[in-house]
Design a protein around this motif. Sequence first.
Motif, short mmCIF file in Angstrom:
data_model
loop_
_atom_site.label_atom_id
_atom_site.label_comp_id
_atom_site.label_asym_id
_atom_site.label_seq_id
_atom_site.Cartn_x
_atom_site.Cartn_y
_atom_site.Cartn_z
N ARG A 34 0.83 -1.21 0.00
CA ARG A 34 0.00 0.00 0.00
C ARG A 34 0.86 1.26 0.00
N VAL A 38 2.56 2.22 -5.31
CA VAL A 38 1.37 1.43 -5.65
C VAL A 38 0.15 2.33 -5.73
N ARG A 39 0.03 3.25 -4.81
CA ARG A 39 -1.11 4.15 -4.81
C ARG A 39 -1.08 5.10 -6.01
N PRO A 42 -0.77 1.67 -9.75
CA PRO A 42 -0.74 0.26 -9.38
C PRO A 42 -0.19 -0.65 -10.47
N TYR A 46 3.06 -3.04 -9.99
CA TYR A 46 3.01 -4.51 -10.06
C TYR A 46 3.89 -5.03 -11.19
N VAL A 295 -7.36 -7.54 -7.59
CA VAL A 295 -5.91 -7.53 -7.46
C VAL A 295 -5.37 -8.84 -6.91
N ASN A 321 -1.20 -12.31 -6.81
CA ASN A 321 -1.52 -11.05 -7.47
C ASN A 321 -1.97 -11.32 -8.90
N ARG A 391 -7.97 6.24 -9.66
CA ARG A 391 -7.64 4.83 -9.52
C ARG A 391 -8.14 4.28 -8.18
N PRO A 394 -5.33 0.29 -3.19
CA PRO A 394 -5.18 -1.06 -2.64
C PRO A 394 -6.04 -1.21 -1.37
N GLY A 397 -8.47 -2.78 -7.27
CA GLY A 397 -7.90 -2.18 -8.46
C GLY A 397 -8.95 -1.44 -9.25
#
Length: 407
Positions: A34, A38-39, A42, A46, A295, A321, A391, A394, A397
């Motif tokens: 998180r 990622v925020r 994403p 990943y 996700v 994932n 978006r 987390p 997604g």
Amino acid sequence: MTEHTPSDEIDPDASADTARTPAAGDVTADWNPRGPSVRRDPLAAYDGMRSYCPVARGVSGAWTLFAHADVTGAARDSQTYSNAVSRYLQVPNGLDGPTHTSYRALVDRYFTRERMTAVEPVVQRVARELVAELDVPGRIDAVAVGSRFAVRAQCAWLGWPADLEDELLRWMADNHAATRSRDRARTAQVAERFDAIIRSLTAARRVAGEHAPDDVTTELVRDRVEGRELTDEEIVSILRNWTGGDLGSMALCTGVVLTYLADHPDLQDRLRAGVSDRELDAVLDEILRIDDPFVANRRVTTEPVRVGGRQLAAGDTVFLNWTSANRDPKVFGDPDAFDPVGNAPYNLVWGAGKHVCPGRPLATLELRALTRAVLDATAVVEPDPGRPRQRGLPPVGGFSAAPLRLG
């Protein structure tokens, strides 16, 4: 709807640290699930993790598998990777072995081809009526449209009263906020609120007895497993997964699909020209592969196992994932290349192995019906440059807000 939906969102355990507590100093985190990167983006985060650390330990001590081969292998190895990850009953996705097999057989009976054929006109009607309420030309938030459609379609399928719509929409918003807060007490409170809604509906059918409405909920209340009636706890768990999970997943799917179509007018034109249900379903699956809103799902190891050169201990929490696995260039080449037919055999949008999503037929039917209704009622679906997309954060997604213009 169980395995490949955001159903973990209504598990009070899911908002907390679900990994075993590591001893002080024995964990060096590879990433923060998180964290800021990622925020911020994403998919890029990943993709990057899959490239340089495909088996990564998070700040909580839990592991995440990013590569398609590793995710698929774990999903198909239910002996080593157990689905019994929660303190709370989750039927059937939180069960293993013969117990899972028995409950899965029960659940599968509700999603047969015959049943889907029977409910299809109802779902199509719900989709057409909802789209007819939209302003064309006008602006929409595709996620909000998907949320309202999901509530109406689920209520129609289960035989729930239409006046639950606003209450369920409020619950969805509160559930997302509680999940993002990572406050276990808050998440548990929201989950209990949803369970209370379900129990009121099942209790009414028990009181009505032979005069109960002839619908799916009544059928489930009277159903049996392993020669006995289902318990109230089991019925609530099944309905929680069918509804709580599907409401969130349909909203996310709608946001991803309509946004993709808005960004690809040539594909819109192709679909408007006419395609079969089978072709449309393949298109929808491929759009969701490219930007998979589901996700991850949790597992717990039952024994030591080595994956991608990393050693996992028995009792470790492992996240599969799916979003990353569905973009693995070792399988799909350019992950953003649109190839519904070529990529179909490797698409993990609905999961893999014994716990593959049993509700896929209904979810696909709903998404197909809504997509057709939107395309039939419009000449164009396009981005709305005046309102930015947001978006999903987390652990979900897709988009939390997907503003579009209908023309």
